[in-house]
Design an enzyme around this catalytic site. Sequence first.
Site, mmCIF file in Angstrom:
data_model
loop_
_atom_site.group_PDB
_atom_site.id
_atom_site.type_symbol
_atom_site.label_atom_id
_atom_site.label_comp_id
_atom_site.label_asym_id
_atom_site.label_seq_id
_atom_site.Cartn_x
_atom_site.Cartn_y
_atom_site.Cartn_z
ATOM 1 N N CYS A 176 -6.067 0.826 7.009
ATOM 2 C CA CYS A 176 -5.000 1.702 6.538
ATOM 3 C C CYS A 176 -4.763 2.846 7.536
ATOM 4 O O CYS A 176 -3.635 3.133 7.911
ATOM 5 C CB CYS A 176 -5.385 2.261 5.171
ATOM 6 N N CYS A 221 0.844 -1.193 0.000
ATOM 7 C CA CYS A 221 0.000 0.000 0.000
ATOM 8 C C CYS A 221 0.883 1.248 0.000
ATOM 9 O O CYS A 221 1.847 1.345 0.762
ATOM 10 C CB CYS A 221 -0.893 0.000 1.235
ATOM 11 N N CYS A 279 -4.688 0.706 0.174
ATOM 12 C CA CYS A 279 -5.589 -0.227 0.834
ATOM 13 C C CYS A 279 -7.033 0.066 0.450
ATOM 14 O O CYS A 279 -7.458 1.218 0.434
ATOM 15 C CB CYS A 279 -5.497 -0.070 2.349
#
Lengths: 192, 293
Positions: free
Chosen positions: B272, B241, B266
Amino acid sequence: MRDGQWRDLYDLSEAERRLLMRTDWGFVHQNPADGLRMSVSAGANVGERLMAVGGRHYGQIRATATDWLGRVEISADRIDDQPRSFSGGMRQRLQIARNLVTGPRLVFMDEPTGGLDVSVQARLLDLLRGLVGELGLSAIVVTHDLAVARLLSHRMVVMKDGRVIESGLTDRVLDDPREPYTQLLVSSILQV
Amino acid sequence: MSAAPSYNFAYLDEQTKRMIRRAILKAIAIPGYQVPFASREMPMPYGWGTGGVQVTAAIIGANDVLKVIDQGADDTTNAVSIRAFFAKVARVQTTTHTHAASIIQTRHRIPEKPLHAGQVLVYQVPIPEPLRFLEPRETETRKMHALEEYGLMHVKLYEDIARHGHIATTFAYPVKIEGRYVMDPSPTPKFDNPKMHMSPALQLFGAGREMRIYALPPFTEVVSLDFEDHPFEIQHFDQPCALCAATGVYLDEVILDDQGGHMFVCSDTDNCEERRAQGHRGALAGHRLEAGR
C-alpha cells in the site's frame, strides 16, 4: 475383495483393512455415540463414507444421504441437524444408514437394540430385517437377547469365556440346546 | 577483561539450530508432511510465533535481510518486536520492503508482491494438523496421513455447505500438496492459497507449541480442496483500497466511527505504501493542502 479376488484377511496391509472397513464392512456400535460423529450433521455422517472413497460431488452426496435417511425412516428435514438432537432410536438408525451407504457385504452389529425401549426395538428390528433381505447383505449380530436372536438370525453361535461352545441353526440351538451353559441361557428366559 | 557476554548468533545454540535444520531438510524432502522437532522455550509466549522464530533463527545468516509481517502489516507489535529481536541477537539488516527481503517471517498473510527465487517465507503456525477439529486423536490423524485417508476433510467442507450454502471456511483452508499430503496453510486467508501454488520461493512452516515443522519447496503443486459442484473460490472485494486504490488485493475493514462508518484498506502495508509513493490515491487517502489555502 471387490475386484473378485480371494484374500487372506491376516495378510492384508492395514491400509487395505481400513479400506474394507469403509467399503465392504460395516460396524454398528452398541452406543450410537461411538459410531457417529456427534458434532457434524446427519447428512455429513451418512456422507462421510462416500467422501472417504472419493465422492467429490456435493449434490450427489447429499441426494444419496437424503435417500438413506428416508430408508431408515428419518425425515429429510432433519438432514442438517446434529445427531446430538436425535433420540436413541434415531441415532441407531442413523448409524445403520451411515454404515450401509457404501453397500457393504458384511455388517457387524454389537447389541444394536441395547438401551432402546421395546417399541423402538421392534421397529428397528423390522427395519434391519427388511434391509438385510433387500440388500442381500450378511450381518453378524452380537446380542444377549434371545428373542432378538431368534427373530433376526439364521445361524447362531454361543460363546462363553471367549470361546465358541455351540453353533448351529438358530432354531436347533434354541429348541434343543446341548451345552449346559446354553441350556441355562435358554431356560433363563422369563415366560410371561 | 573479556567482552560483555552476548547472545549466541540468532539466540539459539548451535546444536539446537542443527536439530531444527535437520527437521527442515526432512520437511522439504517430503512436502506437506509434518516433521516433529524438539521445540525450545523462546523468550516470548506460545501463540506469538515461537515456531516461526525458531525456524528463522535456524536458517538466518549474517547477510540475510529480514522482513516480518503480522496480518500483512510491518508495523504491528508482533512484527516490530520480532524484527527488533533478530536485529539484536543476529545483528542482521531488517526491511519492510518485500522485494528487498531474503527471509520473510509472516503471521497469516502472504505478501501481495510475487516472491522471487531465493526468498524464504517462514510461517507462524498455531495448529498444524488440518484434521484436528474433526479427529482429536494424534495417533489417528497420523495414521490417516500415512494411509492418505482424507475423506474427513471433505466432511468439514460438506458441513460448511449444508449450513451456509457455500464453503464458509475463509482461512486455514486445507490444501493438498503434490497430490499426497493434506496440509493446513496456517490461518492465512484463502485469498492467499493460490499464491502458494508453484511459488518460486521456499516456504517453511513452524509450529512451536505443537512442535511440528513442514515445508513447501519452490515450485510445489498446491491445490485447495473443494467439491466438483462447489469449486474453490477466493474472496472478492467490491471496492478498491481506500488509501491506494489497489484492486485484486486482500483488504482489511477498518471501523471509523460508531455510526457504521468503515473503510477497506490493504492488509499488506508495504504494498500500500509503495503504491501511494507512486502516486496512486484512494477515495480516503487525503490530499496535500494547497499552499496558502
